[in-house]
Motif scaffolding. Sequence first.
Motif, mmCIF file in Angstrom:
data_model
loop_
_atom_site.group_PDB
_atom_site.id
_atom_site.type_symbol
_atom_site.label_atom_id
_atom_site.label_comp_id
_atom_site.label_asym_id
_atom_site.label_seq_id
_atom_site.Cartn_x
_atom_site.Cartn_y
_atom_site.Cartn_z
ATOM 1 N N TYR A 94 75.569 54.993 38.952
ATOM 2 C CA TYR A 94 74.260 55.205 38.332
ATOM 3 C C TYR A 94 74.225 56.544 37.598
ATOM 4 N N GLU A 95 74.701 57.599 38.251
ATOM 5 C CA GLU A 95 74.733 58.924 37.621
ATOM 6 C C GLU A 95 75.627 58.926 36.381
ATOM 7 N N ARG A 96 76.775 58.217 36.469
ATOM 8 C CA ARG A 96 77.678 58.131 35.327
ATOM 9 C C ARG A 96 76.993 57.430 34.147
ATOM 10 N N LEU A 97 76.286 56.345 34.457
ATOM 11 C CA LEU A 97 75.580 55.603 33.406
ATOM 12 C C LEU A 97 74.475 56.445 32.776
ATOM 13 N N LYS A 98 73.777 57.219 33.597
ATOM 14 C CA LYS A 98 72.746 58.113 33.048
ATOM 15 C C LYS A 98 73.369 59.153 32.127
ATOM 16 N N GLN A 99 74.498 59.725 32.547
ATOM 17 C CA GLN A 99 75.163 60.735 31.725
ATOM 18 C C GLN A 99 75.602 60.151 30.384
ATOM 19 N N SER A 100 76.026 58.888 30.407
ATOM 20 C CA SER A 100 76.451 58.253 29.157
ATOM 21 C C SER A 100 75.275 57.650 28.388
ATOM 22 N N GLU A 101 74.061 57.835 28.952
ATOM 23 C CA GLU A 101 72.831 57.349 28.343
ATOM 24 C C GLU A 101 72.806 55.840 28.151
ATOM 25 N N ASP A 102 73.452 55.130 29.090
ATOM 26 C CA ASP A 102 73.390 53.661 29.101
ATOM 27 C C ASP A 102 72.222 53.281 30.017
ATOM 28 N N TRP A 103 70.999 53.475 29.504
ATOM 29 C CA TRP A 103 69.798 53.334 30.310
ATOM 30 C C TRP A 103 69.605 51.913 30.826
ATOM 31 N N GLU A 104 69.917 50.921 30.030
ATOM 32 C CA GLU A 104 69.720 49.535 30.445
ATOM 33 C C GLU A 104 70.582 49.205 31.659
ATOM 34 N N ALA A 105 71.845 49.569 31.613
ATOM 35 C CA ALA A 105 72.741 49.305 32.742
ATOM 36 C C ALA A 105 72.333 50.125 33.966
ATOM 37 N N ALA A 106 71.905 51.368 33.733
ATOM 38 C CA ALA A 106 71.475 52.222 34.853
ATOM 39 C C ALA A 106 70.276 51.606 35.563
ATOM 40 N N LEU A 107 69.324 51.094 34.799
ATOM 41 C CA LEU A 107 68.148 50.474 35.409
ATOM 42 C C LEU A 107 68.514 49.221 36.187
ATOM 43 N N LYS A 108 69.435 48.429 35.657
ATOM 44 C CA LYS A 108 69.880 47.227 36.376
ATOM 45 C C LYS A 108 70.559 47.604 37.689
ATOM 46 N N LEU A 109 71.330 48.676 37.648
ATOM 47 C CA LEU A 109 72.049 49.108 38.845
ATOM 48 C C LEU A 109 71.080 49.581 39.933
ATOM 49 N N LEU A 110 69.954 50.138 39.545
ATOM 50 C CA LEU A 110 68.977 50.608 40.524
ATOM 51 C C LEU A 110 68.511 49.485 41.448
ATOM 52 N N ASP A 111 68.504 48.247 40.958
ATOM 53 C CA ASP A 111 68.102 47.118 41.798
ATOM 54 C C ASP A 111 69.061 46.904 42.963
ATOM 55 N N LEU A 112 70.300 47.372 42.827
ATOM 56 C CA LEU A 112 71.301 47.187 43.884
ATOM 57 C C LEU A 112 71.316 48.330 44.892
ATOM 58 N N ILE A 113 70.648 49.422 44.553
ATOM 59 C CA ILE A 113 70.674 50.601 45.414
ATOM 60 C C ILE A 113 69.507 50.525 46.398
ATOM 61 N N GLU A 114 69.831 50.681 47.675
ATOM 62 C CA GLU A 114 68.797 50.646 48.705
ATOM 63 C C GLU A 114 68.001 51.943 48.662
ATOM 64 N N PRO A 115 66.683 51.836 48.830
ATOM 65 C CA PRO A 115 65.885 53.066 48.841
ATOM 66 C C PRO A 115 66.262 53.943 50.041
ATOM 67 N N VAL A 116 66.183 55.244 49.861
ATOM 68 C CA VAL A 116 66.496 56.154 50.962
ATOM 69 C C VAL A 116 65.241 56.361 51.806
ATOM 70 N N SER A 117 65.457 56.703 53.053
ATOM 71 C CA SER A 117 64.341 56.954 53.952
ATOM 72 C C SER A 117 63.649 58.262 53.571
ATOM 73 N N ASP A 118 62.450 58.453 54.093
ATOM 74 C CA ASP A 118 61.736 59.711 53.854
ATOM 75 C C ASP A 118 62.561 60.891 54.352
ATOM 76 N N GLU A 119 63.185 60.720 55.507
ATOM 77 C CA GLU A 119 63.983 61.804 56.079
ATOM 78 C C GLU A 119 65.164 62.161 55.172
ATOM 79 N N GLU A 120 65.823 61.136 54.636
ATOM 80 C CA GLU A 120 66.961 61.372 53.734
ATOM 81 C C GLU A 120 66.491 62.055 52.460
ATOM 82 N N TRP A 121 65.365 61.617 51.934
ATOM 83 C CA TRP A 121 64.823 62.219 50.712
ATOM 84 C C TRP A 121 64.532 63.695 50.948
ATOM 85 N N HIS A 122 63.891 64.017 52.062
ATOM 86 C CA HIS A 122 63.565 65.411 52.358
ATOM 87 C C HIS A 122 64.830 66.238 52.584
ATOM 88 N N ARG A 123 65.839 65.658 53.211
ATOM 89 C CA ARG A 123 67.101 66.372 53.417
ATOM 90 C C ARG A 123 67.739 66.701 52.074
#
Length: 76
Positions: A11-40
């Motif tokens: 996802y980060e690689r796609l953002k760096q290459s500005e391939d926004w469409e592919a990056a957004l599609k990939l986000l659907d495969l990434i599990e959301p992080v917990s509140d604790e993980e986000w704060h860490r």
Amino acid sequence: MKSQEELWAEYERLKQSEDWEAALKLLDLIEPVSDEEWHRRLREAPMDDEPLTPRDRERLEEAHRALAKMPGLSTG
């Protein structure tokens, strides 16, 4: 199937290459992080990831002074 870490890296690689469409599609495969993980992650993130110019610092200080004058708001 790629691990969550590998998906985030891709996802980060796609953002760096500005391939926004592919990056957004990939986000659907990434599990959301917990509140604790986000704060860490937020706690471990560097305070300044980009250097501020003297003009940037001056403008931030001006904004803080203006906010400090507003009743009911705190800049600290």
